[in-house]
Enzyme design. Sequence first.
Site, PDB file in Angstrom:
ATOM      1  N   LYS A  33      10.268 -33.960 -20.828  1.00 38.46           N
ATOM      2  CA  LYS A  33       8.741 -33.324 -20.816  1.00 38.46           C
ATOM      3  C   LYS A  33       8.997 -31.931 -19.892  1.00 38.46           C
ATOM      4  CE  LYS A  33       4.250 -34.549 -19.406  1.00 38.46           C
ATOM      5  NZ  LYS A  33       3.518 -33.758 -20.481  1.00 38.46           N
ATOM      6  N   GLY A  34       8.248 -31.093 -20.277  1.00 38.74           N
ATOM      7  CA  GLY A  34       8.282 -29.919 -19.591  1.00 38.74           C
ATOM      8  C   GLY A  34       8.128 -29.846 -18.029  1.00 38.74           C
ATOM      9  N   ILE A  59      -2.507 -31.774 -23.389  1.00 37.43           N
ATOM     10  CA  ILE A  59      -2.158 -32.396 -22.051  1.00 37.43           C
ATOM     11  C   ILE A  59      -2.237 -31.524 -20.902  1.00 37.43           C
ATOM     12  CG2 ILE A  59      -0.483 -33.882 -20.785  1.00 37.43           C
ATOM     13  CD1 ILE A  59      -1.541 -35.312 -23.327  1.00 37.43           C
ATOM     14  N   ASN A 119      10.325 -23.246 -23.280  1.00 39.51           N
ATOM     15  CA  ASN A 119       8.940 -23.531 -23.590  1.00 39.51           C
ATOM     16  C   ASN A 119       8.160 -22.274 -23.606  1.00 39.51           C
ATOM     17  OD1 ASN A 119       6.651 -24.364 -24.825  1.00 39.51           O
ATOM     18  ND2 ASN A 119       6.211 -25.983 -23.575  1.00 39.51           N
ATOM     19  N   CYS A 122       3.607 -23.331 -25.577  1.00 41.02           N
ATOM     20  CA  CYS A 122       2.663 -24.302 -25.453  1.00 41.02           C
ATOM     21  C   CYS A 122       1.218 -23.684 -25.719  1.00 41.02           C
ATOM     22  CB  CYS A 122       2.908 -24.971 -24.173  1.00 41.02           C
ATOM     23  SG  CYS A 122       1.454 -26.200 -23.976  1.00 41.02           S
ATOM     24  N   GLY A 236       6.203 -33.376 -37.539  1.00 39.53           N
ATOM     25  CA  GLY A 236       5.972 -34.332 -38.414  1.00 39.53           C
ATOM     26  C   GLY A 236       7.114 -34.977 -39.049  1.00 39.53           C
TER      27      GLY A 236
END
Lengths: 295, 268
Positions: A33-34, A59, A119, A122, A236
Amino acid sequence: MRTPLTTASGTFGYGTEYAAALDYSCLGAVTVKGIRMSPWPGNGMPRHAEVPGGLVNAIGLQGPGIDDFLAYHLPHYVDVVGSDLPMIVNIWGGSIDEYAAVAARLSDAGAPVAAIEVNVSCPNVKAGGHTFGHDPAVLAQVVKAVRAATALPLIVKLAPNVPDIVPYVRACEDGGADAIALINTIPAMVIDIERRRPVLANRTGGLSGRAVHPVAVKLVHDAYRATTLPILGMGGVYEAADAIELMLAGATAIAVGTATFTDPATAERVLGGIVEYCTRHGFSSACELTGALDG
Amino acid sequence: MGAFLENTRIVRHADAGPGYRTLVLEAPRLSAALSPGQFVHVRVPGLEASALRRPFSVFFAGEGRVELLYKVVGRGTAALATAAEGDTVDVLGPLGHGFPETCRGTPLLVGGGYGVAPLHFLAARMVQSSPAAHPILFLGGRTRDDLLALDRFAALGVEVRLATNDGSAGSKGFVTDPLDDALIEHRSKGMPFELFTCGPDGLLKAVAQRAVGTGMPGWISMDRHMVCGVGACFACIQRVKGPDGRPFNARCCVNGPVFAANDIIWDS
């Protein structure tokens, strides 16, 4: 990577949460996670809404900050998973300097930290994330700054909601990226019609899941035609066919994301299916699938 | 123990009252691993292949079975309600941080509606492990139809005090009315107690206030929509006081669902 599969950042915590539910031998790396410099509380509740074919989340990159990550989460990963399975650390920041500072701290971490995923896409934070990913000139500056701060391999995770992906791919090349990742979630919104209010506290969020898969295939395809940088494809991936499609479009490796929430063993099934497909179609290795479109 | 997947089989699936269902799963591994207050994450048979799992607290676990008691409230539970005996169900567990199983003084269990489910598992475990415990269940609902599992508590020998909004069973009003009577009785006699609760947020808050107000331990099981169930996604946040006293966004699925009453920071 011992297999072409990793996990999508934000769907696999800090790498240990699914240790008893998934056989990690199917993974070539774990993407966590970031992380930014300081702890970050994320958005208010509700943070998610289930929609047909996917999930809209906001989130907001809640996370412990780099100090706690290095002091607690990284050693815990070594205890539970070991040092042999490479970790890709997703990073973000509120400024270009912060991106570089987080990358510098990770440079000294050693194994299993094997690469950084930057990232810039986001949709759920105002300060960082997509601010840096929606202007190719700014994106190139971010990548250059991170490049200067670390010798670790750099993967830049791009946003899908741009008119043409190619200028962003060029910016990654110009900045010195080693690979690109496509796609992040697609900006989306869900409204509770009875209350006439947005479902998410953040009002809007990012769509992931089956619904985004064809979008990912198209963007990986466009990027592959424009660059020689390897592409980490995601969006996906629920079945082996989804991963194979992304690879044929040009992805070298694949991340499994939202599907893990429904079936934590998704990556095992996907890897088994890729192997079966390669055998059936006479490919000696999954590497041969990359861009192997016949037409 | 880390959460694992078990392919379970439905051995019974029956009505438990209007809109309520009891699901009994043959689940040898999970039944041995679950503790009261923990939950399981169920992949609902028949829902589209990408639908999220649904979290359920555990009504009972043991003897190779896991029992769930649930209310049909939405798409997931409506689909689950149609699953037939003999069907297989993919279940992820054990999940979360449950109730403490030891208690100083009288365990006062306070349930609202189907929130009674984890309190039954807790009562069963308490009665089994310490016959001197004598838990008391306070159970509330809108009408008598919402008062579930009374036969199961009777079988455990647990004293039950009821309240309904319409007065169709027990005292008329809120379940906090008979609870307050018991708190007064315990305090006047200097008898220690601990509070354990699960139900709607209003009830949880009321019970937590009483725990904090009396200075006695209170254990609050929060009900939140969840995505991963294992702490990976950070979707099910509850604001709590951390070990250092500072507030932080805890994950209900791993830091909870049971929190100490003192730690919860309620939305204003």
